[in-house]
Design a protein around this motif. Sequence first.
Motif, PDB file in Angstrom:
ATOM      1  N   ASN A 126       0.826  -1.182   0.055  1.00  0.00           N
ATOM      2  CA  ASN A 126      -0.002  -0.096  -0.103  1.00  0.00           C
ATOM      3  C   ASN A 126       0.805   1.338   0.205  1.00  0.00           C
ATOM      4  O   ASN A 126       1.995   1.123   0.672  1.00  0.00           O
ATOM      5  CB  ASN A 126      -1.010   0.019   1.273  1.00  0.00           C
TER       6      ASN A 126
ATOM      7  N   LEU B 183      -3.230   4.092  -2.055  1.00  0.00           N
ATOM      8  CA  LEU B 183      -3.427   3.071  -3.115  1.00  0.00           C
ATOM      9  C   LEU B 183      -3.208   1.717  -2.603  1.00  0.00           C
ATOM     10  O   LEU B 183      -1.974   1.660  -2.173  1.00  0.00           O
ATOM     11  CB  LEU B 183      -2.474   3.486  -4.356  1.00  0.00           C
ATOM     12  N   TYR B 184      -4.167   0.991  -2.500  1.00  0.00           N
ATOM     13  CA  TYR B 184      -3.889  -0.284  -2.065  1.00  0.00           C
ATOM     14  C   TYR B 184      -3.743  -1.302  -3.019  1.00  0.00           C
ATOM     15  O   TYR B 184      -4.445  -1.284  -3.966  1.00  0.00           O
ATOM     16  CB  TYR B 184      -5.476  -0.532  -1.125  1.00  0.00           C
ATOM     17  N   GLY B 185      -2.676  -1.886  -3.009  1.00  0.00           N
ATOM     18  CA  GLY B 185      -2.353  -2.842  -3.997  1.00  0.00           C
ATOM     19  C   GLY B 185      -2.010  -4.390  -3.372  1.00  0.00           C
ATOM     20  O   GLY B 185      -1.529  -4.672  -2.366  1.00  0.00           O
TER      21      GLY B 185
ATOM     22  N   THR C 119       6.522  -7.302  -7.925  1.00  0.00           N
ATOM     23  CA  THR C 119       6.592  -6.032  -8.098  1.00  0.00           C
ATOM     24  C   THR C 119       7.952  -5.608  -8.898  1.00  0.00           C
ATOM     25  O   THR C 119       8.842  -6.587  -9.206  1.00  0.00           O
ATOM     26  CB  THR C 119       6.850  -5.290  -6.597  1.00  0.00           C
TER      27      THR C 119
ATOM     28  N   MET D 132      -5.241  -2.975  -7.823  1.00  0.00           N
ATOM     29  CA  MET D 132      -5.088  -1.847  -7.177  1.00  0.00           C
ATOM     30  C   MET D 132      -6.513  -1.123  -6.557  1.00  0.00           C
ATOM     31  O   MET D 132      -7.458  -1.621  -7.299  1.00  0.00           O
ATOM     32  CB  MET D 132      -4.571  -0.448  -8.050  1.00  0.00           C
ATOM     33  N   THR D 133      -6.764  -0.564  -5.427  1.00  0.00           N
ATOM     34  CA  THR D 133      -8.029   0.078  -5.082  1.00  0.00           C
ATOM     35  C   THR D 133      -7.794   1.164  -4.426  1.00  0.00           C
ATOM     36  O   THR D 133      -6.829   1.645  -3.759  1.00  0.00           O
ATOM     37  CB  THR D 133      -8.599  -0.718  -3.969  1.00  0.00           C
TER      38      THR D 133
ATOM     39  N   TYR E   2      -4.173   0.564 -17.094  1.00  0.00           N
ATOM     40  CA  TYR E   2      -5.148   0.275 -16.077  1.00  0.00           C
ATOM     41  C   TYR E   2      -6.325  -0.032 -16.669  1.00  0.00           C
ATOM     42  O   TYR E   2      -6.933   0.221 -17.738  1.00  0.00           O
ATOM     43  CB  TYR E   2      -5.762   1.622 -15.341  1.00  0.00           C
TER      44      TYR E   2
ATOM     45  N   ASP F 183      -3.504  -3.076 -12.679  1.00  0.00           N
ATOM     46  CA  ASP F 183      -2.611  -2.130 -12.985  1.00  0.00           C
ATOM     47  C   ASP F 183      -1.368  -2.946 -13.674  1.00  0.00           C
ATOM     48  O   ASP F 183      -0.668  -3.959 -12.970  1.00  0.00           O
ATOM     49  CB  ASP F 183      -1.881  -1.212 -11.899  1.00  0.00           C
TER      50      ASP F 183
END
Length: 176
Positions: free
Chosen positions: A59, A70-72, A77, A93-94, A113, A160
């Motif tokens: 996040n 931005l929650y991921g 990664t 992503m949220t 996105y 994303d």
Amino acid sequence: MKKALVLAMVMALGVSTVGFAGAKADKAATDKAAAEKAAYNAKVMAQEYFSADKLITLNKTKVAGGNGVLYGKFSFTRDMASKENAIKEIGFMTLLPGASIGVHKHYNNEDAYIVLEGTGVFTELNGKETRVKPHDITICHIGQVHALRNDGKKPLVFLDIIAQNHAATPAPQDKK
């Protein structure tokens, strides 16, 4: 006086040697940790399936000068991807209502996105704002800018995908 000077030099030499040995041990530990991380990253990047219950949570607050969190949830990664991997990062992503990703430029990668839930506003290179909803896709190419904000009442959830092609062959030079 000479004896005190010699003793001080010997002590300084001893401290230096201990410090040098400690520095060597620190470097060895750092090298070992880097090797372990590289081995782990290689193992992750060799995977073809990523279970939803084992995704990496990452996040980020005020991304690119935006608001909120931005929650991921990522399969991997960008720091895990090798030069050979075109896809550098992929995740769900949220953005909660009121949260945003600020306007930012992509210098060496592309960012797509894919909106899954909720609604929001996507900002393009020229500042044009476009409403986005489920099943919409946006892409920011190298050299372009973009932003995303959730101006709705429900979470804005999107996939994303960040890609970079290091293996691309440059265009040949014209011969005259």
